[in-house]
Write an enzyme that holds these catalytic residues in place. Structure first.
Site, PDB file in Angstrom:
ATOM      1  N   GLU C  94      -0.969   4.219   1.096  1.00 51.58           N
ATOM      2  CA  GLU C  94      -0.676   2.920   0.485  1.00 51.58           C
ATOM      3  C   GLU C  94      -1.556   2.600  -0.719  1.00 51.58           C
ATOM      4  O   GLU C  94      -1.706   1.431  -1.079  1.00 51.58           O
ATOM      5  CB  GLU C  94      -0.825   1.825   1.543  1.00 51.58           C
ATOM      6  CG  GLU C  94       0.200   1.935   2.659  1.00 51.58           C
ATOM      7  CD  GLU C  94       0.338   0.615   3.385  1.00 51.58           C
ATOM      8  OE1 GLU C  94       1.380  -0.033   3.225  1.00 51.58           O
ATOM      9  OE2 GLU C  94      -0.602   0.247   4.119  1.00 51.58           O
ATOM     10  N   HIS C 183       3.288  -6.764   8.594  1.00 54.79           N
ATOM     11  CA  HIS C 183       2.410  -5.683   8.169  1.00 54.79           C
ATOM     12  C   HIS C 183       0.964  -6.175   7.998  1.00 54.79           C
ATOM     13  O   HIS C 183       0.097  -5.805   8.772  1.00 54.79           O
ATOM     14  CB  HIS C 183       2.968  -5.100   6.870  1.00 54.79           C
ATOM     15  CG  HIS C 183       2.181  -3.965   6.301  1.00 54.79           C
ATOM     16  ND1 HIS C 183       2.716  -3.059   5.430  1.00 54.79           N
ATOM     17  CD2 HIS C 183       0.887  -3.597   6.460  1.00 54.79           C
ATOM     18  CE1 HIS C 183       1.779  -2.172   5.099  1.00 54.79           C
ATOM     19  NE2 HIS C 183       0.667  -2.481   5.706  1.00 54.79           N
TER      20      HIS C 183
END
Lengths: 257, 257, 257, 257
Positions: C94, C183
């Site tokens: 990420e 998330h």
């Protein structure tokens, strides 16, 4: 059992019930530290054990924060909560909780008093504590609430004499737990290990019930019923020793007793 | 797979499935300590691993608090949950949870049973657990609840024999998690690391769902849908190893194995 | 800024933006450990810092649990999030969160991505996060929510390429925080210390807002208004260094850098 | 008491009120660490003590995170909050909270300012804090809320000058606690130990009240009434020393003072 004259400045201390194995005294001191490590007690709270060979005596630490207790801090008391061997050591103001429960309940061998924070709300509002899981099974038999105000009016909330201890023990009745309004709770059991186990899982159960209550928002809660509670509690008295073994091992790594 | 005669006092132990690499035994012992450190287990709860080369055997600690487990405490069992090599070491009463899941689910390689406190409310009230974030993705497939009372009436709540283990495994079905009413939960996975990861994030997810529920107060909750759950769970099986690496490293700093 | 060919197996790494003072690299590694110690990250999450002398480069740890990061784990990236000096070290999937925010927001010098548990509920239900106290003042400017599903459909929820990073940065806009549905969240700031401070107090603020919401039960909440937020945030950028000093001191007692 | 000229760049420092026993200075430094260990303060917050022999002076740490304070960090101030002996050491911006309370309340000997997280909600919504158990008895006398906005409009929320300190002290009136909207709270007492005790149990009480409120869901709450509060608070001033003894002992194991 001799009853000391409370008002006299020169009263003689009650006689000792006899020597207690050093290992049991150490276990009692360890129980204080276990309760502190488990978040059941903080600077306050206390645990006692009936004298193993003299049913009219009990053992409890001098007035000291539970996390600091050592075997040398253990004092013997008669059931009037007069110290047999204070030797200058101060006593807990609320030792009468212990003495009066030992008097009223011959089968009780250990008592824990705490201000365990998750438990306190159940003494303040009219919502009964229930057994959320098998480790807290003993709660399924019912949890009475003692409000010192009913009999004694406005006080400092402490159970600081025999009369208040008697009143508390009466409300407790045959249960192994009693909540004290705006104060805390008392758990007891047939062994030191059982009383500690019950005090710990009363706090855990309270946390679980808070979340169950919030989650359920009025829906039925499938708590233990009294028969499940009876069966699981019997099991806990044996299996609970696994937790005691863990907790006692951790204390033993920190001290030499 | 030999089925030992349960009633016989002199039954012979089942044969071992063969030697297990010491590193895997150490990982299993470490898994116990990891679950304790993460607050998933306390004095109770257990983790097992299918025997890596004998699918009809599994490995699990002797009856001992998880935080104390060492590789020397690991026992091998057949799928009837009879120990191959107890050598006087006691077994967990609830090992049948593990044995029956391994029987019913050939792809499952590890099982965790815990009384993880935030999870228990979801077994007590009729509100389904949902996946609040990607780390708990496997929950999006659905979370069944096993109520032992339905088939076995009033019990001590323990899954303490094969029949109860079978009933639990049936309710679990194809999911990787099952809640146990008024008791706890079981998580499993295709590797030891995955089962531990899922047990940890089931507890974290439960905490998040409690707060989401309170915050939302009836509003829609944008939890993971099943397809997102499937995709994120696949990812977790790889990326989750980063958490395992952290947890295993911490255990390694405390012990020599 | 050179854009590496993503598809090529033999693409050359982007050039370094130049040497970074060892003290700043150590601070970045310490920031990882601080966020772990403060409960903002667990096995997952990451913090980055723009290269102090090359605005088109940023620094971030290799793929590793934050509590384990050392200065030797820091990798330099270009703003396409291609590593300049990976040398076999793996990158976070990420990292595009960081690269795309640095691209879109020239004044941002540090970025924290976490799955901070109290924050997640605010990304799942339609209740805006507000600033509950002055330490979280930057929240008073508004907290957008990024739902990856809107643009990318069902995914594994990760911001794992540049397009997703661009979409996230667009939703973030001019704010210094953005929530990611199901998330986690991202906080940023004009210095490494400010971004860490904001990530920590976003989590603390979320906890306070949960309790305020429960306590208020629909009553008005006297949160910071935007002007109070602006004034207090300006102050925090200076006074917040007191917290950083504490946290950095604690890390320094544990490591030699 | 000399009033230093605030605007002058070359103003002379006020005179010291005389030497303070080293043990009391050490206790004040320890109080900072105790409050940090008890979760009442984090990187921010401060505790002060009136000079034991000069009522127009007080002692407080330099601007430093409470967990790091040592006796060498203690500065003496006059009641205008001008340092007598700064010697280059920075002062807390909010020392005026302390100075103005000492001016307005001659019997107050110690003051704690914190952002204790469970307490903040009670300053944000119109639900009064009440005494949930005897340890927090002083709360039964009532808990005023100071909103800096009422007199000073939009600010950075800090009590950073004498005028704001005066306004806070006025709202506090005769109570020993005051909440500060969107900021934190202040607790004070007749001894250093009492002020620390009250700050700690304000936070504990707030946690208990949150759960009581959620559990009760509108039912009556049997909190301490004012008379019970008065009686129990008197007791706490003595019995509370048991907690101080525990906390001070723990600090003494970590430092040499």
């Amino acid at each position: 059992m001799s009853k000391p004259k409370r008002q006299s400045g020169v009263e003689s201390a009650p006689k000792s019930g006899g020597k207690v194995p050093a290992e049991r005294v150490a276990d009692l001191a360890a129980a204080s530290r276990i309760l502190a490590a488990q978040g059941v007690v903080d600077g306050f709270g206390h645990v006692s054990m009936r004298h193993p060979s003299a049913p009219d005596r009990y053992l409890m630490a001098r007035s000291l924060a539970p996390a600091l207790v050592t075997p040398r801090d253990i004092i013997e008391y008669d059931l009037e909560s007069s110290p047999c061997n204070a030797a200058g050591r101060g006593s807990f103001l609320e030792r009468f909780i212990h003495g009066e429960i030992y008097k009223a309940r011959p089968e009780v061998m250990a008592v824990v008093h705490s201000h365990s924070p998750s438990v306190i709300p159940f003494g303040l509002v009219d919502v009964p504590m229930r057994a959320m899981f098998h480790n807290a099974a003993f709660i399924a038999a019912g949890v009475p609430v003692f409000d010192i105000r009913e009999k004694f009016g406005a006080t400092d909330l402490l159970v600081s004499d025999g009369a208040k201890g008697v009143a508390l023990a009466e409300i407790m009745g045959k249960q192994n737990i009693v909540l004290m309004r705006a104060h805390g709770s008392v758990a007891c059991g047939p062994t030191l290990e059982a009383a500690v186990f019950r005090a710990v899982y009363t706090e855990v159960n309270a946390r679980i019930q808070h979340w169950t209550n919030a989650l359920g928002d009025g829906r039925p809660v499938a708590a233990l019923d009294p028969e499940e509670g009876r069966l699981a509690d019997a099991l806990n008295l044996g299996a609970g020793m696994r937790a005691w073994h863990l907790w006692r091992t951790i204390v033993r790594k920190q001290v030499k007793w």
